[in-house]
Scaffold this motif. Structure first.
Motif, PDB file in Angstrom:
ATOM      1  N   GLN A 137       0.814  -1.212   0.000  1.00 27.51           N
ATOM      2  CA  GLN A 137       0.000   0.000   0.000  1.00 27.51           C
ATOM      3  C   GLN A 137       0.852   1.267   0.000  1.00 27.51           C
ATOM      4  O   GLN A 137       0.331   2.358  -0.249  1.00 27.51           O
ATOM      5  CB  GLN A 137      -0.927   0.023   1.230  1.00 27.51           C
ATOM      6  CG  GLN A 137      -1.626  -1.286   1.559  1.00 27.51           C
ATOM      7  CD  GLN A 137      -2.608  -1.737   0.501  1.00 27.51           C
ATOM      8  OE1 GLN A 137      -2.381  -1.546  -0.690  1.00 27.51           O
ATOM      9  NE2 GLN A 137      -3.689  -2.359   0.917  1.00 27.51           N
ATOM     10  N   VAL A 138       2.138   1.141   0.303  1.00 25.66           N
ATOM     11  CA  VAL A 138       2.987   2.328   0.461  1.00 25.66           C
ATOM     12  C   VAL A 138       2.988   3.179  -0.803  1.00 25.66           C
ATOM     13  O   VAL A 138       2.897   4.413  -0.738  1.00 25.66           O
ATOM     14  CB  VAL A 138       4.419   1.917   0.855  1.00 25.66           C
ATOM     15  CG1 VAL A 138       5.371   3.108   0.770  1.00 25.66           C
ATOM     16  CG2 VAL A 138       4.431   1.333   2.262  1.00 25.66           C
ATOM     17  N   GLU A 139       3.084   2.559  -1.959  1.00 22.59           N
ATOM     18  CA  GLU A 139       3.134   3.313  -3.209  1.00 22.59           C
ATOM     19  C   GLU A 139       1.898   4.184  -3.375  1.00 22.59           C
ATOM     20  O   GLU A 139       1.984   5.338  -3.805  1.00 22.59           O
ATOM     21  CB  GLU A 139       3.265   2.350  -4.387  1.00 22.59           C
ATOM     22  CG  GLU A 139       3.421   3.041  -5.727  1.00 22.59           C
ATOM     23  CD  GLU A 139       3.769   2.070  -6.843  1.00 22.59           C
ATOM     24  OE1 GLU A 139       2.982   1.967  -7.810  1.00 22.59           O
ATOM     25  OE2 GLU A 139       4.825   1.412  -6.755  1.00 22.59           O
ATOM     26  N   SER A 140       0.728   3.652  -3.016  1.00 21.29           N
ATOM     27  CA  SER A 140      -0.514   4.413  -3.178  1.00 21.29           C
ATOM     28  C   SER A 140      -0.634   5.555  -2.189  1.00 21.29           C
ATOM     29  O   SER A 140      -1.224   6.594  -2.502  1.00 21.29           O
ATOM     30  CB  SER A 140      -1.721   3.477  -3.017  1.00 21.29           C
ATOM     31  OG  SER A 140      -1.773   2.527  -4.053  1.00 21.29           O
ATOM     32  N   VAL A 141      -0.083   5.383  -0.987  1.00 15.45           N
ATOM     33  CA  VAL A 141      -0.272   6.383   0.068  1.00 15.45           C
ATOM     34  C   VAL A 141       0.862   7.406   0.098  1.00 15.45           C
ATOM     35  O   VAL A 141       0.623   8.605   0.270  1.00 15.45           O
ATOM     36  CB  VAL A 141      -0.395   5.691   1.445  1.00 15.45           C
ATOM     37  CG1 VAL A 141      -0.759   6.722   2.524  1.00 15.45           C
ATOM     38  CG2 VAL A 141      -1.444   4.588   1.416  1.00 15.45           C
ATOM     39  N   ALA A 142       2.095   6.958  -0.090  1.00 14.74           N
ATOM     40  CA  ALA A 142       3.249   7.859   0.042  1.00 14.74           C
ATOM     41  C   ALA A 142       3.514   8.672  -1.214  1.00 14.74           C
ATOM     42  O   ALA A 142       4.320   9.603  -1.189  1.00 14.74           O
ATOM     43  CB  ALA A 142       4.495   7.056   0.411  1.00 14.74           C
ATOM     44  N   TRP A 143       2.869   8.350  -2.308  1.00 23.07           N
ATOM     45  CA  TRP A 143       3.062   9.039  -3.588  1.00 23.07           C
ATOM     46  C   TRP A 143       1.906  10.016  -3.783  1.00 23.07           C
ATOM     47  O   TRP A 143       0.753   9.606  -3.936  1.00 23.07           O
ATOM     48  CB  TRP A 143       3.111   7.996  -4.700  1.00 23.07           C
ATOM     49  CG  TRP A 143       3.449   8.486  -6.063  1.00 23.07           C
ATOM     50  CD1 TRP A 143       3.889   9.717  -6.422  1.00 23.07           C
ATOM     51  CD2 TRP A 143       3.371   7.725  -7.269  1.00 23.07           C
ATOM     52  NE1 TRP A 143       4.093   9.791  -7.772  1.00 23.07           N
ATOM     53  CE2 TRP A 143       3.788   8.567  -8.324  1.00 23.07           C
ATOM     54  CE3 TRP A 143       2.999   6.417  -7.565  1.00 23.07           C
ATOM     55  CZ2 TRP A 143       3.825   8.145  -9.646  1.00 23.07           C
ATOM     56  CZ3 TRP A 143       3.033   5.985  -8.875  1.00 23.07           C
ATOM     57  CH2 TRP A 143       3.451   6.847  -9.905  1.00 23.07           C
ATOM     58  N   VAL A 144       2.191  11.296  -3.774  1.00 16.98           N
ATOM     59  CA  VAL A 144       1.137  12.304  -3.849  1.00 16.98           C
ATOM     60  C   VAL A 144       0.304  12.148  -5.123  1.00 16.98           C
ATOM     61  O   VAL A 144      -0.922  12.298  -5.102  1.00 16.98           O
ATOM     62  CB  VAL A 144       1.739  13.723  -3.761  1.00 16.98           C
ATOM     63  CG1 VAL A 144       0.687  14.787  -4.044  1.00 16.98           C
ATOM     64  CG2 VAL A 144       2.362  13.954  -2.387  1.00 16.98           C
ATOM     65  N   ALA A 145       0.946  11.820  -6.236  1.00 14.99           N
ATOM     66  CA  ALA A 145       0.223  11.667  -7.501  1.00 14.99           C
ATOM     67  C   ALA A 145      -0.752  10.501  -7.482  1.00 14.99           C
ATOM     68  O   ALA A 145      -1.626  10.413  -8.346  1.00 14.99           O
ATOM     69  CB  ALA A 145       1.200  11.503  -8.666  1.00 14.99           C
ATOM     70  N   GLU A 146      -0.608   9.582  -6.513  1.00 19.16           N
ATOM     71  CA  GLU A 146      -1.556   8.473  -6.406  1.00 19.16           C
ATOM     72  C   GLU A 146      -2.720   8.796  -5.475  1.00 19.16           C
ATOM     73  O   GLU A 146      -3.413   7.886  -5.003  1.00 19.16           O
ATOM     74  CB  GLU A 146      -0.841   7.205  -5.953  1.00 19.16           C
ATOM     75  CG  GLU A 146      -0.250   6.403  -7.088  1.00 19.16           C
ATOM     76  CD  GLU A 146      -1.267   6.046  -8.167  1.00 19.16           C
ATOM     77  OE1 GLU A 146      -2.286   5.391  -7.854  1.00 19.16           O
ATOM     78  OE2 GLU A 146      -1.057   6.437  -9.327  1.00 19.16           O
ATOM     79  N   ARG A 147      -2.938  10.084  -5.221  1.00 17.08           N
ATOM     80  CA  ARG A 147      -4.130  10.503  -4.476  1.00 17.08           C
ATOM     81  C   ARG A 147      -5.374   9.827  -5.049  1.00 17.08           C
ATOM     82  O   ARG A 147      -6.298   9.444  -4.320  1.00 17.08           O
ATOM     83  CB  ARG A 147      -4.260  12.031  -4.546  1.00 17.08           C
ATOM     84  CG  ARG A 147      -5.615  12.616  -4.139  1.00 17.08           C
ATOM     85  CD  ARG A 147      -5.875  12.490  -2.657  1.00 17.08           C
ATOM     86  NE  ARG A 147      -4.782  13.075  -1.918  1.00 17.08           N
ATOM     87  CZ  ARG A 147      -4.619  14.404  -1.726  1.00 17.08           C
ATOM     88  NH1 ARG A 147      -5.495  15.263  -2.225  1.00 17.08           N
ATOM     89  NH2 ARG A 147      -3.595  14.859  -1.028  1.00 17.08           N
ATOM     90  N   LYS A 148      -5.406   9.685  -6.370  1.00 13.82           N
ATOM     91  CA  LYS A 148      -6.579   9.085  -6.999  1.00 13.82           C
ATOM     92  C   LYS A 148      -6.870   7.688  -6.472  1.00 13.82           C
ATOM     93  O   LYS A 148      -8.026   7.266  -6.420  1.00 13.82           O
ATOM     94  CB  LYS A 148      -6.407   9.053  -8.522  1.00 13.82           C
ATOM     95  CG  LYS A 148      -5.176   8.333  -9.033  1.00 13.82           C
ATOM     96  CD  LYS A 148      -5.071   8.467 -10.546  1.00 13.82           C
ATOM     97  CE  LYS A 148      -3.848   7.750 -11.120  1.00 13.82           C
ATOM     98  NZ  LYS A 148      -2.609   8.502 -10.825  1.00 13.82           N
ATOM     99  N   ASN A 149      -5.837   6.969  -6.066  1.00 10.34           N
ATOM    100  CA  ASN A 149      -6.032   5.608  -5.569  1.00 10.34           C
ATOM    101  C   ASN A 149      -6.718   5.600  -4.208  1.00 10.34           C
ATOM    102  O   ASN A 149      -7.712   4.905  -4.003  1.00 10.34           O
ATOM    103  CB  ASN A 149      -4.675   4.895  -5.479  1.00 10.34           C
ATOM    104  CG  ASN A 149      -4.687   3.541  -6.151  1.00 10.34           C
ATOM    105  OD1 ASN A 149      -5.558   3.236  -6.949  1.00 10.34           O
ATOM    106  ND2 ASN A 149      -3.718   2.723  -5.833  1.00 10.34           N
ATOM    107  N   VAL A 150      -6.169   6.362  -3.251  1.00  8.56           N
ATOM    108  CA  VAL A 150      -6.725   6.339  -1.898  1.00  8.56           C
ATOM    109  C   VAL A 150      -8.074   7.056  -1.843  1.00  8.56           C
ATOM    110  O   VAL A 150      -8.980   6.635  -1.111  1.00  8.56           O
ATOM    111  CB  VAL A 150      -5.732   6.935  -0.882  1.00  8.56           C
ATOM    112  CG1 VAL A 150      -4.592   5.967  -0.628  1.00  8.56           C
ATOM    113  CG2 VAL A 150      -5.184   8.281  -1.322  1.00  8.56           C
TER     114      VAL A 150
END
Length: 525
Positions: A137-150
């Motif tokens: 889950q780290v990639e989705s949460v720690a990456w600002v551009a993956e805001r769309k995921n969370v």
């Protein structure tokens, strides 16, 4: 505690469990508040996105099919960026805090959804805990551009919970809330289109048979999903061609890859090496055969249980990203950890059900295994957070595993250029071009270095290569014009600037450069 009884935290009210779990999940990501942005989509979707920074940018956010150019627009996600820019500008801690809070909400909702699906209190709590702390889950949460995921996950799970409440007699308001949350989830990220399939699977497990009433209930969701999918496919970058025979082999291999990452998350990378599929060799057919065996076993197994939903949810949630329909990222890799964010719920539920089965027979052993598992996964996540600290850390991590990766070489060079470490950056760009001579961005970045070093001839060579490879990129033409201005070749520079204006008439930078021709001193770059 006897094997069949529940005490301790698993015996607390679900709302209390969900609240504490959400806080725990958010606190795990507290270190990200000290992280910066990474030069992989954070720049394009946020830092360099005029729609986010302009006060009137909301109109553009809600009317464009692509934002920025080449990216499918997720207007709800970009609206959160727009609002946050008004609050704290480009201070990265604010964006990271919102991502962490959304992950906490998602973890809490996972618990509530699993309880609503009929999972035992202990199994639901363990599955939600594993979801909260798992390093994939780290990639989705720690990456600002993956805001769309969370963000989309919170809305997806909210829609799931509201639909189940409607299914259990919650009335039309619950159904309307489910539809509204699902529509919002699609506006945050289109990959949530699989929700109606997962809901049908849940209904099948609960009822024991397929029912027409269930299909009627989810039919409006299928309509919403089809519309969102069509719009995204139209805006998606031209994907690389993949032969039809290879696609099911890629999909089956990807499923086993994702299952392996849940079981043993050892090699976590932003870009996994792209597979070279050879249908003429047996090894590429084995994953497909194994998928068929698992499907046959699950189909023959009676009665239908929550484990069937977990397995089905895992598969159907991954369907859009398995390579059956190529999309832009498949040029780099067929798999990515961020694709597991929602799908992992199904796989982690299977693990939790197994631990619950053990708890009923060997309570102490099951609890000890669960505690060790949660602590081990949380520790692995904490180490992985350091990878996403900034662009330099991210790309050094990638290059440690794939030393010749052209994108990682270029992006690490960009991170070093931003720190004025030009002598370190230049060899990286040369190595990137050695492996991919047609890489326009690397040519452009190397031109930038040579320009700053005063080697205008070399800067012109690389700028011309970049502009020739991507003539529609106005920045490449603008940079070529700057190298020409530096050599006092104003007529040629004007030609390049006017070509750039033809593609982007409103470019302030290009218009300013045109207005300064001829210039006595070369403009700074």
């Amino acid at each position: 505690m006897k094997g069949g009884e529940v005490s301790g935290p698993a015996g607390w009210p679900a709302a209390v469990q969900a609240t504490l779990l959400g806080v725990l999940a958010a606190l795990l990501y507290l270190p990200t508040l000290g992280s910066g942005f990474v030069n992989w989509d954070d720049d394009r979707v946020l830092l360099d996105n005029a729609a986010v920074t302009r006060l009137d940018g909301l109109a553009e956010i809600w009317t464009r099919a692509e934002l920025p150019a080449g990216f499918p627009n997720y207007p709800l996600t970009f609206t959160t960026y727009w609002l946050e820019y008004r609050l704290w500008g480009f201070a990265p801690a604010g964006y990271h805090a919102v991502n962490a809070a959304l992950h906490g909400c998602a973890a809490a909702l996972v618990l509530l959804v699993l309880r609503a699906l009929g999972a035992a209190a202990w199994a639901a709590l363990v599955a939600a805990l594993l979801f909260a702390v798992h390093p994939v889950q780290v990639e989705s949460v720690a990456w600002v551009a993956e805001r769309k995921n969370v963000l989309s996950a919170v809305l997806y799970l909210g829609a799931f919970l509201a639909f189940l409440r409607h299914r259990d007699g919650g009335g039309e308001r619950a159904y309307a809330l489910a539809l509204a949350c699902f529509a919002a989830a699609l506006l945050a990220k289109t990959a949530t289109v699989t929700l109606p399939l997962s809901l049908l699977l849940a209904d099948r497990v609960r009822c024991g048979t397929w029912q027409r009433a269930a299909l009627r209930r989810v039919a409006p969701m299928f309509v919403l999903a089809a519309g969102a999918a069509a719009l995204t496919l139209l805006a998606e970058t031209e994907p690389p061609p993949i032969p039809w025979l290879e696609r099911p082999l890629i999909a089956a291999t990807a499923l086993w890859f994702y299952a392996g990452q849940l079981v043993a998350p050892a090699a976590l990378l932003p870009i996994h090496p792209r597979w070279h599929v050879d249908p003429s060799t047996l090894r590429w057919w084995l994953p497909l055969a194994a998928c068929g065996a698992v499907a046959a076993f699950a189909w023959l197994r009676r009665p239908r249980t929550l484990a069937h939903w977990g397995l089905g949810h895992f598969v159907v949630t991954l369907l859009p990203v398995l390579g059956l329909l190529p999309y832009g990222f498949t040029e780099l890799s067929f798999v990515a950890e961020r694709h597991l964010y929602l799908a992992s719920i199904g796989g982690l539920l299977l693990a939790a059900l197994g631990l619950d089965w053990l708890r009923r027979r060997r309570t102490g052993v099951a609890i000890l295994l669960t505690v060790l598992l949660v602590i081990g996964l949380a520790a692995r996540s904490a180490r992985q957070l350091a990878v996403w600290r900034d662009g330099e850390a991210l790309w050094r991590h990638q290059l440690a595993a794939t030393p010749d990766h052209w994108l990682a070489l270029n992006n690490l060079a960009m991170a070093l250029i931003a720190q004025e470490r030009l002598l370190e950056a230049a060899p990286l760009l040369q190595a990137a071009l050695g492996g991919r001579p047609s890489y326009a961005e690397a040519h452009n970045n190397l031109a930038l270095i040579r320009y700053r070093q005063g080697d205008l001839a070399a800067a012109e060579t690389h700028s011309r290569a970049a502009a020739g490879l991507k003539p529609y990129e106005i920045n490449f033409r603008k940079n070529l014009a700057l190298t020409l201005i530096g050599q006092q070749r104003y007529a040629e520079a004007e030609h390049e600037l006017r070509a750039a204006l033809a593609a982007a008439p409103d470019s302030v930078e290009v218009n300013l450069l045109l207005g300064r021709l001829p210039a006595a001193d070369p403009p700074t770059r």
